[in-house]
Design a protein around this motif. Sequence first.
Motif, PDB file in Angstrom:
ATOM      1  N   ASN A   4       0.853  -1.161   0.000  1.00  0.00           N
ATOM      2  CA  ASN A   4       0.000   0.000   0.000  1.00  0.00           C
ATOM      3  C   ASN A   4       0.903   1.229   0.000  1.00  0.00           C
ATOM      4  OD1 ASN A   4      -1.473   2.194   1.876  1.00  0.00           O
ATOM      5  ND2 ASN A   4      -2.984   1.040   0.701  1.00  0.00           N
ATOM      6  N   GLU A   5       0.391   2.356  -0.494  1.00  0.00           N
ATOM      7  CA  GLU A   5       1.220   3.553  -0.589  1.00  0.00           C
ATOM      8  C   GLU A   5       1.791   3.963   0.765  1.00  0.00           C
ATOM      9  OE1 GLU A   5      -1.002   6.618  -2.436  1.00  0.00           O
ATOM     10  OE2 GLU A   5      -1.089   5.642  -4.390  1.00  0.00           O
ATOM     11  N   SER A   6       1.002   3.785   1.826  1.00  0.00           N
ATOM     12  CA  SER A   6       1.412   4.343   3.108  1.00  0.00           C
ATOM     13  C   SER A   6       2.117   3.357   4.024  1.00  0.00           C
ATOM     14  CB  SER A   6       0.190   4.908   3.844  1.00  0.00           C
ATOM     15  OG  SER A   6      -0.760   3.877   4.072  1.00  0.00           O
ATOM     16  N   GLN A  10       7.476  -4.225   5.974  1.00  0.00           N
ATOM     17  CA  GLN A  10       8.675  -3.707   6.628  1.00  0.00           C
ATOM     18  C   GLN A  10       8.336  -2.563   7.576  1.00  0.00           C
ATOM     19  OE1 GLN A  10      11.668  -5.321   6.247  1.00  0.00           O
ATOM     20  NE2 GLN A  10      12.158  -4.077   8.042  1.00  0.00           N
ATOM     21  N   ASN A  11       7.353  -1.728   7.198  1.00  0.00           N
ATOM     22  CA  ASN A  11       6.924  -0.657   8.105  1.00  0.00           C
ATOM     23  C   ASN A  11       6.440  -1.221   9.432  1.00  0.00           C
ATOM     24  OD1 ASN A  11       5.477   1.274   5.395  1.00  0.00           O
ATOM     25  ND2 ASN A  11       7.488   1.458   6.342  1.00  0.00           N
ATOM     26  N   LEU A  12       5.689  -2.320   9.354  1.00  0.00           N
ATOM     27  CA  LEU A  12       5.164  -2.935  10.572  1.00  0.00           C
ATOM     28  C   LEU A  12       6.308  -3.485  11.429  1.00  0.00           C
ATOM     29  CD1 LEU A  12       2.043  -4.890   9.199  1.00  0.00           C
ATOM     30  CD2 LEU A  12       2.165  -2.550  10.068  1.00  0.00           C
ATOM     31  N   LEU A  13       7.291  -4.114  10.783  1.00  0.00           N
ATOM     32  CA  LEU A  13       8.417  -4.676  11.522  1.00  0.00           C
ATOM     33  C   LEU A  13       9.274  -3.583  12.158  1.00  0.00           C
ATOM     34  CD1 LEU A  13       9.559  -7.439   8.994  1.00  0.00           C
ATOM     35  CD2 LEU A  13       8.124  -7.727  11.014  1.00  0.00           C
ATOM     36  N   ASP A  14       9.334  -2.424  11.508  1.00  0.00           N
ATOM     37  CA  ASP A  14      10.196  -1.347  11.982  1.00  0.00           C
ATOM     38  C   ASP A  14       9.559  -0.491  13.073  1.00  0.00           C
ATOM     39  OD1 ASP A  14      12.167  -2.131  10.242  1.00  0.00           O
ATOM     40  OD2 ASP A  14      11.663  -0.658   8.692  1.00  0.00           O
ATOM     41  N   GLU A  84      -6.924  -8.138  -7.849  1.00  0.00           N
ATOM     42  CA  GLU A  84      -7.304  -6.765  -7.522  1.00  0.00           C
ATOM     43  C   GLU A  84      -7.984  -6.698  -6.158  1.00  0.00           C
ATOM     44  OE1 GLU A  84      -6.345  -7.270 -11.550  1.00  0.00           O
ATOM     45  OE2 GLU A  84      -7.953  -8.303 -10.442  1.00  0.00           O
ATOM     46  N   VAL A  85      -8.898  -7.641  -5.905  1.00  0.00           N
ATOM     47  CA  VAL A  85      -9.589  -7.676  -4.615  1.00  0.00           C
ATOM     48  C   VAL A  85      -8.580  -7.908  -3.498  1.00  0.00           C
ATOM     49  CG1 VAL A  85     -11.188  -9.019  -3.190  1.00  0.00           C
ATOM     50  CG2 VAL A  85     -11.836  -8.365  -5.512  1.00  0.00           C
ATOM     51  N   PHE A  86      -7.662  -8.852  -3.712  1.00  0.00           N
ATOM     52  CA  PHE A  86      -6.654  -9.147  -2.699  1.00  0.00           C
ATOM     53  C   PHE A  86      -5.788  -7.925  -2.409  1.00  0.00           C
ATOM     54  CE2 PHE A  86      -2.125 -10.239  -2.103  1.00  0.00           C
ATOM     55  CZ  PHE A  86      -2.197 -10.730  -0.809  1.00  0.00           C
ATOM     56  N   GLN A  87      -5.303  -7.264  -3.456  1.00  0.00           N
ATOM     57  CA  GLN A  87      -4.387  -6.138  -3.275  1.00  0.00           C
ATOM     58  C   GLN A  87      -5.031  -5.000  -2.489  1.00  0.00           C
ATOM     59  OE1 GLN A  87      -3.076  -5.155  -7.222  1.00  0.00           O
ATOM     60  NE2 GLN A  87      -1.820  -7.010  -7.423  1.00  0.00           N
ATOM     61  N   LYS A  88      -6.273  -4.707  -2.801  1.00  0.00           N
ATOM     62  CA  LYS A  88      -6.954  -3.619  -2.091  1.00  0.00           C
ATOM     63  C   LYS A  88      -7.180  -3.974  -0.627  1.00  0.00           C
ATOM     64  CE  LYS A  88      -9.344  -1.756  -6.162  1.00  0.00           C
ATOM     65  NZ  LYS A  88     -10.661  -1.556  -6.812  1.00  0.00           N
ATOM     66  N   LEU A  89      -7.602  -5.204  -0.384  1.00  0.00           N
ATOM     67  CA  LEU A  89      -7.858  -5.632   0.994  1.00  0.00           C
ATOM     68  C   LEU A  89      -6.561  -5.726   1.787  1.00  0.00           C
ATOM     69  CD1 LEU A  89     -10.247  -6.362   2.757  1.00  0.00           C
ATOM     70  CD2 LEU A  89     -10.013  -8.740   2.034  1.00  0.00           C
ATOM     71  N   TYR A  90      -5.520  -6.190   1.136  1.00  0.00           N
ATOM     72  CA  TYR A  90      -4.208  -6.297   1.777  1.00  0.00           C
ATOM     73  C   TYR A  90      -3.719  -4.920   2.219  1.00  0.00           C
ATOM     74  CZ  TYR A  90       0.768  -7.634   2.245  1.00  0.00           C
ATOM     75  OH  TYR A  90       2.033  -7.850   2.711  1.00  0.00           O
ATOM     76  N   GLY A  91      -3.879  -3.946   1.364  1.00  0.00           N
ATOM     77  CA  GLY A  91      -3.476  -2.581   1.718  1.00  0.00           C
ATOM     78  C   GLY A  91      -4.261  -2.050   2.905  1.00  0.00           C
ATOM     79  N   LYS A  92      -5.568  -2.336   2.934  1.00  0.00           N
ATOM     80  CA  LYS A  92      -6.389  -1.890   4.060  1.00  0.00           C
ATOM     81  C   LYS A  92      -5.949  -2.536   5.369  1.00  0.00           C
ATOM     82  CE  LYS A  92     -10.751  -0.826   1.662  1.00  0.00           C
ATOM     83  NZ  LYS A  92     -12.196  -1.139   1.594  1.00  0.00           N
ATOM     84  N   LEU A  94      -2.946  -3.769   6.115  1.00  0.00           N
ATOM     85  CA  LEU A  94      -1.657  -3.221   6.539  1.00  0.00           C
ATOM     86  C   LEU A  94      -1.829  -1.854   7.209  1.00  0.00           C
ATOM     87  CD1 LEU A  94       0.727  -4.135   3.560  1.00  0.00           C
ATOM     88  CD2 LEU A  94       0.544  -5.250   5.784  1.00  0.00           C
ATOM     89  N   ASN A  95      -2.682  -1.016   6.643  1.00  0.00           N
ATOM     90  CA  ASN A  95      -2.940   0.290   7.253  1.00  0.00           C
ATOM     91  C   ASN A  95      -3.582   0.131   8.625  1.00  0.00           C
ATOM     92  OD1 ASN A  95      -1.858   2.008   5.339  1.00  0.00           O
ATOM     93  ND2 ASN A  95      -3.768   2.179   4.179  1.00  0.00           N
TER      94      ASN A  95
END
Length: 531
Positions: A4-6, A10-14, A84-92, A94-95
Amino acid sequence: MVQNESTSIQNLLDKSSTKQQLTSAQLVVESVKLGEGVVTPQGALSVTTGKYTGRSPKDKYIVEEESIKDKIDWGPVNQPISKEVFQKLYGKVLNHLNGQEQLYVFNGYAGADESTRLPLRVINEFAWHNMFARTMFIRPETKEEGLNINPEFTIVSAPSFKADPEVDGTGSETFIIVSFEEKIILIGGTEYAGEMKKSIFSIMNFLLPEKGILSMHCSSNVGDANRTALFFGLSGTGKTTLSADPNRKLIGDDEHGWSDEGVFNIEGGCYAKTIDLSREKEPQIYDAIRFGAVLENVPLDEENYPKYDDKSLTENTRAAYPLYNIDNTKDPSISGHPTTIIFLTADAFGVLPPISKLTKDQAMYHFLSGFTSKLAGTERGITSPQPVFSTCFGSPFLPLHATVYAEMLGEKIDQHDVEVFLVNTGWTGGRYGEGQRMNLGHTRTMVREAIAGHLSDVEYKQDDIFGLNIPTEVTNIPSDILMPRNAWDNKEDYDQQAKELAKMFKENFEQFGESSKEIAENGGFKYNIEN
């Protein structure tokens, strides 16, 4: 990897608040501090899982990706979902996790065989979920080793994130999505920890056969002279009970691989049902539920002692505990090639023999069938025994076509000269409600005789309907119970029930089509259902 853009993995691990590779003691402290659970007097962490007290098979998906779409056995078990469905849900998701105050990470392995094990990572919103992962998967020997693991697959678990089906393209608020290309297992909307365990098993059921390794939903133990046994069976057939033998070492109770070197456990723990558990009936399991264990949905009394006979939350009460909580285990949990395979079935029709020896073709037939009975009274509306067929004794977890696993089993039976037995732990002398449940002591004796090789050269008689080879004599077993028809007072009733069950088997087997025609012809029943 999809990001996801935000935020990203790695962000979560850091994040400074992310806690990695905590010990069991540290995770228990975290769970209690956060109000997730309480500690029983025996030291187990006791939790509840909300409205989801079991798996959600209708909410399980596989991303339809180019590299795997022609390999998957698509259908109700393996439902496709778009990238597409997976990518959008995955980004949500992670946020969502990035906004949590605390996250927990465990790095470990699936597979006790170091040459083929799967390095994995589990990212959890709940401390007790991370404790579950640490319990059920194989733990690295040191924290440093764990921190340096480069995972091949990552579980991202966000129970408090609930999908919006109309917006997110799911069937409900719950989702379990596997992306083989992104190597992600995305779980949300459910607090039931078993989704993590079974998702990794599904992954292994895809990866291992490609390496020539048969993945199996079974328990395993080993005794003298390295005689290894496998036990296949659905819930209620006695798989856990019969594989827990004080005279043999337990390799594992649920998931195994069979390679060119032998058998290995996929897991580092056990996930046992605890309804009506007692020390008298199952002392090994009872005593294993101490520090290091996680109790799910077991009501507690005023002093926090478990009430194992209380079904008020669910009948699917569970305990996850590390293998080392059982004294009589094999360490490491690997062994040689099996000498004996036991297929367990609880036949409520009362017509299958207490033990019979299978040819290779019959073994493949019964493996694909995966039969047992659902009993009258266990669910509303069930007034007579209902047949249950679960392909390869584990159909909810098989991404490939069932015949892939059956053919591998047949090859290994041939290659290693394995004896296969069908053992009925159900009823005899009549159907459920009229006959009697098989004597557990008799069943244990027959299983031990089979595993010891004492049924290799005895005399057998083939029955007329199922074509099964039944021993005419087993040490310390009354001969009149070995032939099921002899145990019935009314022989005509037996014949009717047996033919009815044979017809059910044949009708179920039609689902496998032309690819299994040879197995049906060589391993199926002798009785012609048109008669």
